[in-house]
Scaffold this active site. Structure first.
Site, PDB file in Angstrom:
ATOM      1  CD  GLU A   1      50.150  57.296  29.943  1.00  0.00           C
ATOM      2  OE1 GLU A   1      50.569  57.131  28.775  1.00  0.00           O
ATOM      3  OE2 GLU A   1      48.937  57.259  30.250  1.00  0.00           O
TER       4      GLU A   1
ATOM      5  CE1 TYR B   1      38.557  75.127  22.398  1.00  0.00           C
ATOM      6  CE2 TYR B   1      36.916  74.473  20.770  1.00  0.00           C
ATOM      7  CZ  TYR B   1      37.915  74.138  21.672  1.00  0.00           C
ATOM      8  OH  TYR B   1      38.278  72.829  21.827  1.00  0.00           O
TER       9      TYR B   1
ATOM     10  NE  ARG C   1      42.622  66.390  24.235  1.00  0.00           N
ATOM     11  CZ  ARG C   1      41.525  65.706  24.550  1.00  0.00           C
ATOM     12  NH1 ARG C   1      41.540  64.860  25.561  1.00  0.00           N
ATOM     13  NH2 ARG C   1      40.422  65.868  23.861  1.00  0.00           N
TER      14      ARG C   1
ATOM     15  CG  ASP D   1      37.795  58.611  24.463  1.00  0.00           C
ATOM     16  OD1 ASP D   1      36.651  59.062  24.687  1.00  0.00           O
ATOM     17  OD2 ASP D   1      38.693  59.288  23.926  1.00  0.00           O
TER      18      ASP D   1
END
Length: 400
Positions: free
Chosen positions: A34, A220, A108, A299
């Site tokens: 990462e 939401y 998230r 993605d």
């Protein structure tokens, strides 16, 4: 010479971390690269329909996620033209019983934190932060994967490399340099507000989808119901680096001003103090999924418009299917790994493309004007809640 039992994953987003857990559960050693120095919040809320939550539950994440997730009671489909609700599609216990797994909405950052916590506790997964993938080359035991931490270059031996590094994937650029992300012409404005700021009818445990002329709005609860996540999607242009930037609240309020949008929708927008604008880019259908012992996930291979609420879901599904194909004697040779990764791509391609097309179509429907909007509203009312839920079975009922 036996292949390495290590698999390297580039990218510690939702797809990459889920893949790490799924592969480690199959007996692999996994190294996750990462580039950021620490995992930080990116975006805001997301929806995890049963096809995705089922995978996370099977990976043992339910206890970590349940306190942070919200199970919405319904999706309320609202029309700006009609001034209110057209249909309330049941979720909650109804959808969970139908699909055999929960429907969650979650921040998230909370999902990434739960995944990262499980990864950090797994003895066969190494998460390397501040490590940027740079290059890959064949090796006698599989692949040599080069990454950089500051000024220091290091390498790992692996049997496979998985590019889970997002829409601007560096791994994809090496595999398929001709594939470039495309700007959709739409921008998502994302923000949150505390649920206590507005009366309960605005902040109940439901997903609100407001459809209107050339724009739509989704809201939401997240963070155990303490916050409301708001996403407003508008047409726009994009000519700056990257795909995210702070947004001016006056700009989004002006876009939803006037009699076209009911006061209840504008009230939620007004409660958001800080906005970020996200340019919506997609990866064209037909992008290759793998080449030899290197494959793409999430993605990186199928970034899609968010109008089916399946971006994260498809990455999570990818992870489960990838792990299922990389098992047994398939990983005993370089040819076996390449065949397994090719089979993974074939298994995913048709479903993902159908979801991509569904998302594009729904985005157009949400933004209808004039007679088309009238026909849309009449059709939704005629469909009714149960048939609307049944139309989601092909997505929600998926199993790895």
């Amino acid at each position: 010479m036996a292949l390495s039992r290590t698999i390297v994953i580039a990218g510690a987003g939702i797809g990459g971390l889920t893949a790490a857990l799924a592969l480690a559960a199959r007996g692999f050693r996994v190294v996750v690269l990462e580039k950021t120095e620490r995992l930080e919040e990116v975006g805001a809320g997301l929806q995890l329909s049963p096809n995705a939550s089922r995978v996370l539950v099977e990976l043992g994440l339910e206890d970590r996620l349940k306190p942070r997730a919200v199970t919405p009671e319904a999706v309320c489909i609202m029309s700006a033209r009609a001034g209110g609700e057209l249909l309330r599609m049941p979720l909650g216990a109804v959808a969970s019983a139908r699909a055999g797994a929960p429907y969650w909405v979650v921040h998230r950052a909370d999902l990434q934190s739960a995944l990262a916590g499980a990864v950090s506790e797994h003895p066969d997964i190494e998460l390397k932060l501040g490590a940027t993938f740079e290059d890959v080359a064949p090796h006698a035991k599989g692949l040599t994967i080069v990454h950089r931490s500051g000024t220091i270059r290091r390498s790992d031996l692996a049997s496979a490399l998985i590019g889970a590094d997002g829409v601007w994937s560096t791994v994809r650029k090496q595999l398929f340099p001709e594939v470039q992300p495309r700007f959709s012409g739409l921008i998502a404005w994302r923000g949150t507000f505390e649920a206590t700021q507005l009366p309960r009818e605005y902040t109940a445990r439901r997903v609100q989808l407001w459809m209107g002329p050339n724009a739509h709005l989704v809201a939401y609860p997240i963070a155990g119901g303490r916050q409301i996540n708001v996403v407003a999607v508008l047409p726009g242009t994009w000519n700056r680096p990257g795909w995210s930037t702070p947004g001016d609240p006056l700009e989004v309020m002006d876009a939803f001003a006037g009699s076209r949008w009911p006061s209840s929708a504008r009230m939620m927008l007004g409660a958001v103090d800080s906005w970020r604008k996200w340019a919506l880019f997609g990866v064209p259908e037909g992008c290759g999924w793998s080449k030899g012992p290197i494959a793409l996930l999430g993605d990186a291979v199928h970034a899609m418009l968010p109008f089916a609420a399946q971006g994260a879901g498809m990455a999570i599904e990818d992870a489960a299917v990838l792990a299922r194909h990389l098992t047994g004697d398939t990983t005993e040779s370089a040819a076996g790994v390449a065949a397994a990764l090719k089979s993974y791509g074939r298994a995913r391609q048709a479903r993902v493309q159908k979801v991509q097309r569904t998302a594009r179509q729904q985005g157009r429907i949400y933004h209808f004007t004039g007679p088309l909007a009238i026909a849309r509203d009449l059709a939704i009312r005629a469909l009714g809640p149960e048939r609307m839920l049944a139309r989601q079975d092909w997505i929600y009922g998926w199993r790895p």
